[in-house]
Design a protein around this motif. Structure first.
Motif, short mmCIF file in Angstrom:
data_model
loop_
_atom_site.label_atom_id
_atom_site.label_comp_id
_atom_site.label_asym_id
_atom_site.label_seq_id
_atom_site.Cartn_x
_atom_site.Cartn_y
_atom_site.Cartn_z
N ASN A 200 34.57 35.52 48.65
CA ASN A 200 35.82 36.07 48.11
C ASN A 200 36.06 35.61 46.68
N GLN A 201 35.78 34.36 46.41
CA GLN A 201 35.98 33.84 45.05
C GLN A 201 35.09 34.57 44.06
N LEU A 202 33.85 34.82 44.45
CA LEU A 202 32.93 35.57 43.57
C LEU A 202 33.43 36.99 43.34
N ILE A 203 33.87 37.64 44.41
CA ILE A 203 34.40 39.01 44.28
C ILE A 203 35.63 39.00 43.37
N GLY A 204 36.49 38.01 43.54
CA GLY A 204 37.69 37.91 42.72
C GLY A 204 37.39 37.72 41.24
N LEU A 205 36.27 37.07 40.92
CA LEU A 205 35.87 36.91 39.53
C LEU A 205 35.36 38.23 38.93
N LEU A 206 34.76 39.05 39.78
CA LEU A 206 34.17 40.31 39.31
C LEU A 206 35.15 41.47 39.31
N TYR A 207 36.13 41.41 40.21
CA TYR A 207 37.05 42.53 40.37
C TYR A 207 38.44 41.98 40.68
N PHE A 208 39.40 42.28 39.82
CA PHE A 208 40.77 41.83 40.04
C PHE A 208 41.63 43.03 40.41
N ARG A 209 42.12 43.02 41.63
CA ARG A 209 43.07 44.04 42.05
C ARG A 209 44.43 43.39 42.16
N PRO A 210 45.43 43.92 41.46
CA PRO A 210 46.77 43.32 41.53
C PRO A 210 47.36 43.45 42.94
N ARG A 211 48.21 42.51 43.28
CA ARG A 211 48.91 42.55 44.56
C ARG A 211 49.87 43.74 44.57
N PRO A 212 50.23 44.23 45.76
CA PRO A 212 51.14 45.39 45.83
C PRO A 212 52.45 45.18 45.09
N PHE A 213 53.00 43.96 45.17
CA PHE A 213 54.29 43.70 44.54
C PHE A 213 54.21 43.70 43.02
N ALA A 214 53.00 43.61 42.47
CA ALA A 214 52.85 43.62 41.01
C ALA A 214 52.97 45.02 40.43
N THR A 215 52.72 46.02 41.25
CA THR A 215 52.72 47.40 40.73
C THR A 215 53.66 48.35 41.48
N HIS A 216 54.24 47.87 42.58
CA HIS A 216 55.10 48.75 43.39
C HIS A 216 56.32 47.98 43.87
#
Length: 194
Positions: A74-90
């Motif tokens: 998960n940490q590796l994936i998080g370094l490669l791809y950042f998806r904002p949390r739902p509360f950050a955009t909605h």
């Protein structure tokens, strides 16, 4: 509107209406992992024949190894791809504090699925018993407004992959597991005054 967001809205819209349900979901999302810890301690200390004890304890260590691998992925994936949390955009009904971590994949779903899959390999009965706990934890992450459904699906996938990798890599860890078990057993005997 994407299917992922639509499903998120459907699940998250349940939050904030029934106080007891909110408390239940919050309890599982915050403290559900304590139940895994209790289950692993029960497996570790369960009275069994001496020839089974070592295998059972190695199984508990394999469960921990699985979770470490899965969360590392998960940490590796998080370094490669950042998806904002739902509360950050909605606009969401958020029952938890805001986290700056990436939304994808869900660490809770990863931990729940890797631990559950690995416990199932060690002791099928305990694995079956823990399955509802895993499902509630996974669902609660969307309910509480902190993950999209695809985040938890991704978490389940990395959790299962971590469990699979741990199983494949375990033969290389066998000697280390023996040393850890001997260390813990020695400490336990000294603490008990034996």
């Amino acid at each position: 509107m994407s299917f992922d967001y639509h499903l998120f809205v459907q699940i998250n819209s349940l939050a904030g209406h029934v106080h007891l349900l909110d408390v239940f979901m919050l309890a599982f999302t915050r403290w559900g992992f304590l139940l895994y810890g209790l289950a692993l301690a029960a497996l570790w200390f369960q009275r069994t024949r001496p020839e089974q004890r070592g295998l059972r304890r190695k199984g508990v260590l394999k469960v921990c190894f699985s979770a470490a691998i899965a969360l590392g992925l998960n940490q590796l994936i998080g370094l490669l791809y950042f998806r904002p949390r739902p509360f950050a955009t909605h606009e969401v009904t958020l029952l938890l504090d805001r986290s700056p971590d990436p939304s994808f994949p869900s660490d809770h779903a990863t931990g729940a699925s890797s631990v559950n899959a690995s416990v199932m390999r060690v002791h099928k009965g305990w694995g079956i018993l823990l399955t509802p706990l895993s499902l509630i934890i996974i669902f609660s992450r969307v309910y509480c407004g902190t993950h999209y459904p695809l985040d938890v699906v991704g978490g389940v996938a990395t959790g299962l992959l971590g469990s699979h990798l741990a199983n494949k890599l375990w033969p290389y860890m066998d000697g280390t597991a023996d040393k850890v078990i001997a260390l813990v057993e020695g400490f336990t005997r000294r603490s008990a005054g034996v």
